[in-house]
Design a protein around this motif. Structure first.
Motif, PDB file in Angstrom:
ATOM      1  N   HIS A   1       0.706  -1.245  -0.022  1.00 52.06           N
ATOM      2  CA  HIS A   1      -0.054   0.028  -0.115  1.00 52.06           C
ATOM      3  C   HIS A   1       0.887   1.230  -0.152  1.00 52.06           C
ATOM      4  CE1 HIS A   1       1.111  -1.356   4.018  1.00 52.06           C
ATOM      5  NE2 HIS A   1       0.593  -0.125   4.490  1.00 52.06           N
ATOM      6  N   LEU A   2       2.187   0.803   0.130  1.00 50.68           N
ATOM      7  CA  LEU A   2       3.305   2.491   0.176  1.00 50.68           C
ATOM      8  C   LEU A   2       3.933   2.373  -0.948  1.00 50.68           C
ATOM      9  CD1 LEU A   2       4.094   2.201   3.967  1.00 50.68           C
ATOM     10  CD2 LEU A   2       2.182   3.546   2.753  1.00 50.68           C
ATOM     11  N   ILE A   3       4.026   1.231  -1.908  1.00 53.01           N
ATOM     12  CA  ILE A   3       4.878   1.333  -3.086  1.00 53.01           C
ATOM     13  C   ILE A   3       4.217   0.812  -4.228  1.00 53.01           C
ATOM     14  CG2 ILE A   3       6.945  -0.167  -3.747  1.00 53.01           C
ATOM     15  CD1 ILE A   3       7.430  -0.998  -0.856  1.00 53.01           C
ATOM     16  N   ARG A   4       4.726   1.392  -5.378  1.00 52.76           N
ATOM     17  CA  ARG A   4       3.796   1.228  -6.729  1.00 52.76           C
ATOM     18  C   ARG A   4       5.124   0.846  -7.841  1.00 52.76           C
ATOM     19  NH1 ARG A   4       4.201   5.408 -10.583  1.00 52.76           N
ATOM     20  NH2 ARG A   4       5.133   7.402  -9.620  1.00 52.76           N
ATOM     21  N   PRO A   5       4.795   0.146  -8.642  1.00 56.95           N
ATOM     22  CA  PRO A   5       5.892  -0.190  -9.640  1.00 56.95           C
ATOM     23  C   PRO A   5       5.812   1.210 -10.505  1.00 56.95           C
ATOM     24  CG  PRO A   5       3.703  -1.068 -10.296  1.00 56.95           C
ATOM     25  CD  PRO A   5       3.619  -0.758  -8.841  1.00 56.95           C
ATOM     26  N   LEU A   6       7.333   1.361 -10.914  1.00 54.24           N
ATOM     27  CA  LEU A   6       7.703   2.706 -11.731  1.00 54.24           C
ATOM     28  C   LEU A   6       8.454   2.201 -12.854  1.00 54.24           C
ATOM     29  CD1 LEU A   6       7.971   5.714 -11.808  1.00 54.24           C
ATOM     30  CD2 LEU A   6      10.050   5.631 -10.681  1.00 54.24           C
ATOM     31  N   GLY A   7       8.076   2.551 -14.020  1.00 58.50           N
ATOM     32  CA  GLY A   7       8.975   2.484 -15.387  1.00 58.50           C
ATOM     33  C   GLY A   7      10.098   3.491 -15.095  1.00 58.50           C
ATOM     34  N   GLN A   8      11.341   2.858 -15.569  1.00 57.23           N
ATOM     35  CA  GLN A   8      12.517   3.339 -15.733  1.00 57.23           C
ATOM     36  C   GLN A   8      12.966   3.161 -16.903  1.00 57.23           C
ATOM     37  OE1 GLN A   8      14.597   2.094 -12.333  1.00 57.23           O
ATOM     38  NE2 GLN A   8      14.268   3.635 -11.349  1.00 57.23           N
ATOM     39  N   LEU A   9      13.078   4.359 -17.927  1.00 59.93           N
ATOM     40  CA  LEU A   9      13.422   4.115 -19.280  1.00 59.93           C
ATOM     41  C   LEU A   9      14.891   4.466 -19.393  1.00 59.93           C
ATOM     42  CD1 LEU A   9      12.741   4.116 -22.336  1.00 59.93           C
ATOM     43  CD2 LEU A   9      12.264   6.471 -22.363  1.00 59.93           C
ATOM     44  N   LEU A  10      15.705   3.891 -19.960  1.00 62.87           N
ATOM     45  CA  LEU A  10      17.128   4.097 -20.398  1.00 62.87           C
ATOM     46  C   LEU A  10      16.883   4.490 -21.860  1.00 62.87           C
ATOM     47  CD1 LEU A  10      20.231   4.090 -19.960  1.00 62.87           C
ATOM     48  CD2 LEU A  10      20.180   1.708 -20.770  1.00 62.87           C
ATOM     49  N   PRO A  11      17.311   5.840 -22.245  1.00 61.78           N
ATOM     50  CA  PRO A  11      16.946   6.082 -23.695  1.00 61.78           C
ATOM     51  C   PRO A  11      18.198   5.920 -24.472  1.00 61.78           C
ATOM     52  CG  PRO A  11      17.432   8.101 -22.229  1.00 61.78           C
ATOM     53  CD  PRO A  11      17.480   6.919 -21.362  1.00 61.78           C
ATOM     54  N   PHE A  12      17.865   5.369 -25.769  1.00 58.64           N
ATOM     55  CA  PHE A  12      19.125   5.378 -26.649  1.00 58.64           C
ATOM     56  C   PHE A  12      19.110   6.491 -27.403  1.00 58.64           C
ATOM     57  CE2 PHE A  12      18.034   0.419 -26.966  1.00 58.64           C
ATOM     58  CZ  PHE A  12      18.825   0.306 -25.689  1.00 58.64           C
ATOM     59  N   SER A  13      19.600   7.652 -26.855  1.00 56.91           N
ATOM     60  CA  SER A  13      19.880   8.905 -27.155  1.00 56.91           C
ATOM     61  C   SER A  13      21.314   9.314 -27.780  1.00 56.91           C
ATOM     62  CB  SER A  13      19.675   9.906 -26.219  1.00 56.91           C
ATOM     63  OG  SER A  13      18.386   9.825 -25.852  1.00 56.91           O
ATOM     64  N   HIS A  14      21.620  10.202 -28.308  1.00 54.42           N
ATOM     65  CA  HIS A  14      22.795  10.651 -28.711  1.00 54.42           C
ATOM     66  C   HIS A  14      23.845  10.811 -27.586  1.00 54.42           C
ATOM     67  CE1 HIS A  14      22.199  14.839 -27.610  1.00 54.42           C
ATOM     68  NE2 HIS A  14      21.355  14.849 -28.208  1.00 54.42           N
ATOM     69  N   GLY A  15      23.334  11.108 -26.467  1.00 57.69           N
ATOM     70  CA  GLY A  15      24.289  11.252 -25.239  1.00 57.69           C
ATOM     71  C   GLY A  15      24.562  10.154 -24.153  1.00 57.69           C
ATOM     72  N   VAL A  16      23.981   8.882 -24.919  1.00 58.55           N
ATOM     73  CA  VAL A  16      24.246   7.589 -24.164  1.00 58.55           C
ATOM     74  C   VAL A  16      24.900   6.861 -25.073  1.00 58.55           C
ATOM     75  CG1 VAL A  16      23.157   5.616 -23.425  1.00 58.55           C
ATOM     76  CG2 VAL A  16      21.913   7.778 -22.900  1.00 58.55           C
ATOM     77  N   THR A  17      26.032   6.337 -25.049  1.00 63.35           N
ATOM     78  CA  THR A  17      26.840   5.540 -26.014  1.00 63.35           C
ATOM     79  C   THR A  17      26.485   4.032 -25.890  1.00 63.35           C
ATOM     80  OG1 THR A  17      28.290   4.630 -24.442  1.00 63.35           O
ATOM     81  CG2 THR A  17      29.039   6.772 -25.062  1.00 63.35           C
TER      82      THR A  17
END
Length: 483
Positions: free
Chosen positions: A102-118
């Protein structure tokens, strides 16, 4: 356990304070953060007589300054600390399925494949998230609680996190972790659950001297000093542990976050996971929060010297967080858009490494030369295991007749707010009912307790100042009703 028996307020505190001075407790816990509250709950659930003292308020220190994640340890996998990652995944499972769903929810976490990420960072992140999912399966956490990681298209990535720079965006990988409704609320709820099992929870009571059989303490609102006797004493004071046990090497590490308006980032529905430049094991997170906010963190900087009452973020740390975020956003977020900033000190065990980022997050439970137990290190996700280990050692060395720990299957009490419809602030949605509940049930005694540790209005200075007058009046009236 019922709502009345778990209620913390000034009336109960007055009674418990008098009884604590006269009784001989089984366990005296020093420290009212998540570890201390967890120790009090573990001991009380075993049938032991427990008194907890805290110099300020519940969650006053590090416990209210976390990223509010209950996570499975992706970073620890990346650094090869498999044991910590396994423990984190197991404790996350217990929290999300049994202890505090009741105190925690699932949270999506996105690692973007952007130009700033090798390419190397993309590959390492994707592999790490897949390994993290294996830990989820090993912990038996169902996919209905934490969905499996998936590759997403550029269009989906932009929909989930609208602030992403579309130029060069090649999608990303989306994984899931746990997010607390609020970290300070978790501490208060654990303390309330312990109180429902008979523990005495005493804020504004400072330990002056610890001994094997108790402590000399000071009631900070009056300056009165007295002794509390106990068969076992557990020092759970976090970054202040070394002031009570000089044999313990504490290495504080400062973790800083900044607070942004969610609208400035397109009101994201998922978190962003951004690797540090040149690293495959360290990340900055942009995490959606209540009140239309996003917090961006966090740093990992050594904080030598005297431990401050409240740590302060530095401008270089704020600049680092903005630069990290702006590597993947279309429109740079400027310093003038930072609505607030906060910092907490991690109570790491000093292992002599060059950088605090290399210090293990494993916890330490040890007997001091003076005969009391000190518990140190670890992280919010693993508080329950830390508490169990501390009570086990206290019981073994001090001859306590205690049952085995049962907190792995013990659900925390619910939080039911009275239905007062009066809205105190439109921006944050703060109601009179929340304030009254904080004072009547959650142990709040002052306006700062409410603004900073029962709600999180105080994370933004403008919100704090706007709400302060109405909350102060309501706190005073509610306290007067109780006494």
């Amino acid at each position: 356990m019922n709502g009345a028996s778990s209620a913390l307020n000034v009336a109960r505190r007055r009674i418990d304070l008098a009884l604590a001075a006269d009784e001989h407790a089984d366990v005296l816990v020093v420290g009212g953060g998540i570890t201390g509250a967890g120790v009090a709950l573990d001991a009380a659930s075993r049938g032991l007589r427990v008194t907890l003292i805290e110099a300020d308020d519940l969650a006053f220190g590090t416990s209210r300054f976390s990223s509010k994640l209950v996570h499975g340890g992706l970073r620890y996998l990346a650094t090869g600390d498999i044991a910590t990652a396994k423990e984190s995944a197991h404790e996350r499972h217990l929290l999300m399925t049994t202890i505090a769903p009741h105190l925690i929810r699932p949270l999506g976490q996105l690692l973007p494949f952007s130009h700033g990420v090798t390419l190397r960072q993309r590959a390492a992140g994707a592999v790490g998230m897949a390994l993290g999912d294996l830990l989820r399966m090993r912990a038996h956490t169902p996919r209905s609680v934490l969905p499996a990681p998936v590759l997403v298209s550029a269009r989906t990535a932009a929909r989930l996190a609208p602030a992403l720079d579309p130029h060069g965006l090649r999608g990303g990988v989306l994984s899931y972790d746990g997010q607390l409704v609020d970290d300070a609320r978790l501490v208060a709820t654990v303390a309330r659950t312990a109180a429902g099992l008979g523990a005495r929870i005493l804020t504004r009571v400072r330990a002056v001297v610890l001994r094997a059989d108790g402590a000399t303490v000071e009631e900070t609102t009056t300056g009165e000093r007295f002794d509390i006797r106990a068969r076992a004493v557990i020092n759970a004071t976090g970054v202040w542990a070394g002031t009570l046990d000089q044999a313990i090497g504490v290495r504080p590490s400062r973790g800083t976050h900044i607070v942004l308006d969610a609208a400035d980032l397109g009101t994201p529905s998922t978190a962003l996971t951004i690797p540090h430049e040149g690293s495959i094991s360290r990340y900055v997170f942009a995490l959606p929060q209540a009140y239309g906010r996003v917090i961006v963190g966090l740093t990992d900087e050594d904080s030598p010297g005297a431990v401050p009452r409240v740590a302060q973020p530095t401008e270089p740390e704020i600049d680092f967080l903005l630069r990290s975020l702006n590597r993947v956003t279309a429109a740079p977020i400027g310093r003038d858009q930072v609505r607030g900033a906060f910092a907490g000190l991690r109570p790491l065990v000093d292992s002599g490494t060059d950088s605090s980022s290399d210090v293990s997050r494993r916890h330490l439970v040890a007997m001091s030369e003076a005969g009391f137990v000190t518990v140190l290190g670890g992280k919010l996700t693993t508080y329950r295991r830390m508490a169990e280990d501390a009570v086990d050692l206290a019981a073994r060395t001090r001859g306590l007749q205690a049952a085995s720990s049962r907190t792995a299957s013990l659900r925390l009490v619910d939080r039911v707010i009275p239905s007062s419809p009066e809205l105190l602030d439109e921006t944050t949605g703060l109601t009179a009912g929340e304030v009254e509940y904080a004072v009547r049930v959650e142990g709040a005694m002052t306006v700062d307790d409410v603004l900073d540790r029962r709600t999180r209005v105080g994370l933004v200075d403008a919100d704090r100042e706007r709400c302060r007058g109405a909350v102060e009046t309501l706190v005073a009236r509610t306290v007067a009703d109780l006494v």
